[in-house]
Enzyme design. Sequence first.
Site, mmCIF file in Angstrom:
data_model
loop_
_atom_site.group_PDB
_atom_site.id
_atom_site.type_symbol
_atom_site.label_atom_id
_atom_site.label_comp_id
_atom_site.label_asym_id
_atom_site.label_seq_id
_atom_site.Cartn_x
_atom_site.Cartn_y
_atom_site.Cartn_z
ATOM 1 N N THR A 1 -32.044 46.649 20.808
ATOM 2 C CA THR A 1 -31.897 45.859 19.576
ATOM 3 C C THR A 1 -33.260 45.413 19.043
ATOM 4 O OG1 THR A 1 -31.531 43.886 20.901
ATOM 5 C CG2 THR A 1 -29.593 44.928 20.001
ATOM 6 N N SER B 1 -34.052 45.227 25.262
ATOM 7 C CA SER B 1 -32.887 45.869 24.650
ATOM 8 C C SER B 1 -33.330 46.737 23.486
ATOM 9 C CB SER B 1 -31.951 44.776 24.129
ATOM 10 O OG SER B 1 -31.027 45.316 23.226
ATOM 11 N N TYR C 1 -32.787 48.550 27.187
ATOM 12 C CA TYR C 1 -31.487 49.183 27.455
ATOM 13 C C TYR C 1 -30.826 49.567 26.150
ATOM 14 C CZ TYR C 1 -31.975 46.125 31.592
ATOM 15 O OH TYR C 1 -32.424 45.447 32.685
ATOM 16 N N PHE C 2 -30.153 50.699 26.172
ATOM 17 C CA PHE C 2 -29.265 51.040 25.069
ATOM 18 C C PHE C 2 -27.904 50.420 25.427
ATOM 19 C CE2 PHE C 2 -31.793 53.274 21.935
ATOM 20 C CZ PHE C 2 -33.010 53.094 22.556
ATOM 21 N N ASN D 1 -26.386 31.612 37.804
ATOM 22 C CA ASN D 1 -25.651 30.352 37.585
ATOM 23 C C ASN D 1 -24.152 30.593 37.405
ATOM 24 O OD1 ASN D 1 -25.461 31.436 35.057
ATOM 25 N ND2 ASN D 1 -26.414 29.713 33.959
ATOM 26 N N ASP E 1 -24.238 44.023 13.560
ATOM 27 C CA ASP E 1 -24.212 45.403 14.065
ATOM 28 C C ASP E 1 -25.122 46.314 13.242
ATOM 29 O OD1 ASP E 1 -22.463 45.044 16.131
ATOM 30 O OD2 ASP E 1 -20.706 45.869 15.100
ATOM 31 N N LYS F 1 -35.045 39.043 22.163
ATOM 32 C CA LYS F 1 -35.695 40.106 22.947
ATOM 33 C C LYS F 1 -37.038 40.489 22.321
ATOM 34 C CE LYS F 1 -32.516 40.355 26.090
ATOM 35 N NZ LYS F 1 -32.753 39.902 27.476
ATOM 36 N N TYR G 1 -29.680 37.415 18.967
ATOM 37 C CA TYR G 1 -29.857 38.019 20.295
ATOM 38 C C TYR G 1 -31.023 39.013 20.277
ATOM 39 C CZ TYR G 1 -29.273 41.494 23.915
ATOM 40 O OH TYR G 1 -29.526 42.372 24.935
ATOM 41 N N ARG H 1 -18.830 44.386 11.635
ATOM 42 C CA ARG H 1 -19.085 43.147 12.370
ATOM 43 C C ARG H 1 -20.513 42.676 12.067
ATOM 44 N NH1 ARG H 1 -18.705 43.295 18.919
ATOM 45 N NH2 ARG H 1 -20.590 44.529 18.647
ATOM 46 N N ASN I 1 -21.517 34.005 33.682
ATOM 47 C CA ASN I 1 -20.736 35.159 33.228
ATOM 48 C C ASN I 1 -20.441 36.083 34.412
ATOM 49 O OD1 ASN I 1 -19.363 36.598 31.264
ATOM 50 N ND2 ASN I 1 -21.146 37.820 30.677
HETATM 51 N N1 UFG Z 1 -17.005 47.622 18.671
HETATM 52 C C1 UFG Z 1 -15.771 47.744 18.090
HETATM 53 N N2 UFG Z 1 -14.756 46.942 18.547
HETATM 54 C C2 UFG Z 1 -14.938 46.027 19.540
HETATM 55 C C3 UFG Z 1 -16.205 45.921 20.143
HETATM 56 C C4 UFG Z 1 -17.232 46.725 19.676
HETATM 57 O O1 UFG Z 1 -15.561 48.541 17.175
HETATM 58 O O2 UFG Z 1 -13.994 45.317 19.902
HETATM 59 C C5 UFG Z 1 -18.087 48.482 18.181
HETATM 60 C C6 UFG Z 1 -19.269 47.673 17.653
HETATM 61 O O3 UFG Z 1 -19.070 47.332 16.318
HETATM 62 C C7 UFG Z 1 -20.407 48.653 17.885
HETATM 63 C C8 UFG Z 1 -19.992 49.409 19.151
HETATM 64 O O4 UFG Z 1 -18.588 49.223 19.278
HETATM 65 O O5 UFG Z 1 -20.474 49.556 16.844
HETATM 66 C C9 UFG Z 1 -20.672 48.871 20.392
HETATM 67 O O6 UFG Z 1 -20.480 47.492 20.418
HETATM 68 P P1 UFG Z 1 -20.819 46.598 21.693
HETATM 69 O O7 UFG Z 1 -20.468 45.190 21.375
HETATM 70 O O8 UFG Z 1 -20.227 47.188 22.920
HETATM 71 O O9 UFG Z 1 -22.384 46.807 21.845
HETATM 72 P P2 UFG Z 1 -23.575 46.389 20.875
HETATM 73 O O10 UFG Z 1 -24.223 47.652 20.436
HETATM 74 O O11 UFG Z 1 -23.163 45.435 19.825
HETATM 75 O O12 UFG Z 1 -24.473 45.570 21.881
HETATM 76 C C10 UFG Z 1 -24.713 46.092 23.175
HETATM 77 C C11 UFG Z 1 -25.075 44.985 24.153
HETATM 78 C C12 UFG Z 1 -26.391 44.407 23.800
HETATM 79 C C13 UFG Z 1 -27.399 45.494 23.614
HETATM 80 C C14 UFG Z 1 -26.921 46.461 22.579
HETATM 81 C C15 UFG Z 1 -27.855 47.570 22.328
HETATM 82 O O13 UFG Z 1 -24.072 43.984 24.159
HETATM 83 O O14 UFG Z 1 -26.786 43.557 24.824
HETATM 84 O O15 UFG Z 1 -25.723 47.013 23.045
HETATM 85 O O16 UFG Z 1 -27.306 48.392 21.296
HETATM 86 F F1 UFG Z 1 -28.560 45.002 23.210
#
Ligand code: UFG
Length: 344
Positions: free
Chosen positions: A127, A125, A178-179, A35, A298, A154, A150, A295, A38
């Site tokens: 997560t 994920s 996925y990691f 769609n 997290d 999942k 989120y 955040r 994104n």
């Molecule tokens: N982080 C920062 N600054 C930012 C963005 C992220 O310090 O501006 C840190 C986050 O706090 C986290 C790490 O970088 O510790 C990774 O953050 P992401 O947002 O890149 O990834 P997430 O782990 O939060 O989430 C991602 C995907 C999800 C998936 C998940 C699995 O977005 O879809 O990984 O761990 F499920």
Amino acid sequence: MAKGKILVTGGLGYIGSHTVVELIGAGFSVVIADNLSNSDEGVLRRIETIAGVLPEFHQIDVCDVSALKNMPSNIDGVIHFAAYKSVSESVEFPLKYYRNNLVSLMNMLEFCAERNIKNFVFSSSCTVYGQSEQLPVTEESPFMPAWSPYGHTKQIGEAMIADFLKSTPGMRVVSLRYFNPAGAHETGLIGELPRGVPNNLMPYITQTAIGLRDKLKVYGSDYDTIDGTAVRDYIHVADLASAHVKAINFCCGMPENKVEVFNLGSGNGFSVLEVIESFNFTSGLKIPYEMVGRRAGDVEKIWADTTKAEKVLGFVPQRILDDITLTAWKWEQNYRQNIERKNS
Ligand code: UFG
């Protein structure tokens, strides 16, 4: 199944587009449903440039059942990516996440049942594990409470699939946990392109490097990790994409009424500061950053046990963290300097 026709929902998105390239390269015929929430249609042309084939594209929202009626016949399998994926955004807008991620999954499962499509690959994920007490996490690690809506979508998605299979004989499902997917295609033609301010670490880093953001905020410096910043398992998106080809092939050969789950990660955990260090090394730049508070949503640290994916799927990632930061930067530069400029 000879190389068949695969419907890829979210096929113009970040992981979806890389997977479409790999599927075409492996001889599948691909139909994309997206769609554009994104992504943008320019991705389709760039997939064609890389893969040499223009996939059939339908601009539809798979949350809309009636739109699915127009999908072509003779689909052999579905890879269902279409979903929202930001941990932090889901904390702010939980219902947006529950509605989109669950309705789309229900629709796609019903679609498969109605069309007698037996093979289904689901984007799950890591997560789902929450903050696991044991690291690395295996596929057998118990689900701890999800730390974000989120993550909960999942968990519910996987449970929904298990229940659905009990009532719907003949289907086979592979759920891929996925990691942290990151990096971009080596051509620099496709990559991660979040709308607005990025939530994910890698696009935030590359947008800071190109001058769109002032500085990176590092969320949390008091975690129990090597340097106090949170640890994740970053996997190159091109490796992840190739794992989907293995997954759909595996799915087609599975016994019916079965779900298999696989962790898809590199098996290595890196802190936020280590990712910045890799980026600085591969780009020759120095990313400005500041430490701020944690955040919401997290987890502290997580990385994958990759044994099952290696033994059963034969999947071993070929790229390391430096390849991730190198290709992410190549993509950001190519996008801003060539693609975006041409389109504006
Ligand atoms: N982080 C920062 N600054 C930012 C963005 C992220 O310090 O501006 C840190 C986050 O706090 C986290 C790490 O970088 O510790 C990774 O953050 P992401 O947002 O890149 O990834 P997430 O782990 O939060 O989430 C991602 C995907 C999800 C998936 C998940 C699995 O977005 O879809 O990984 O761990 F499920």
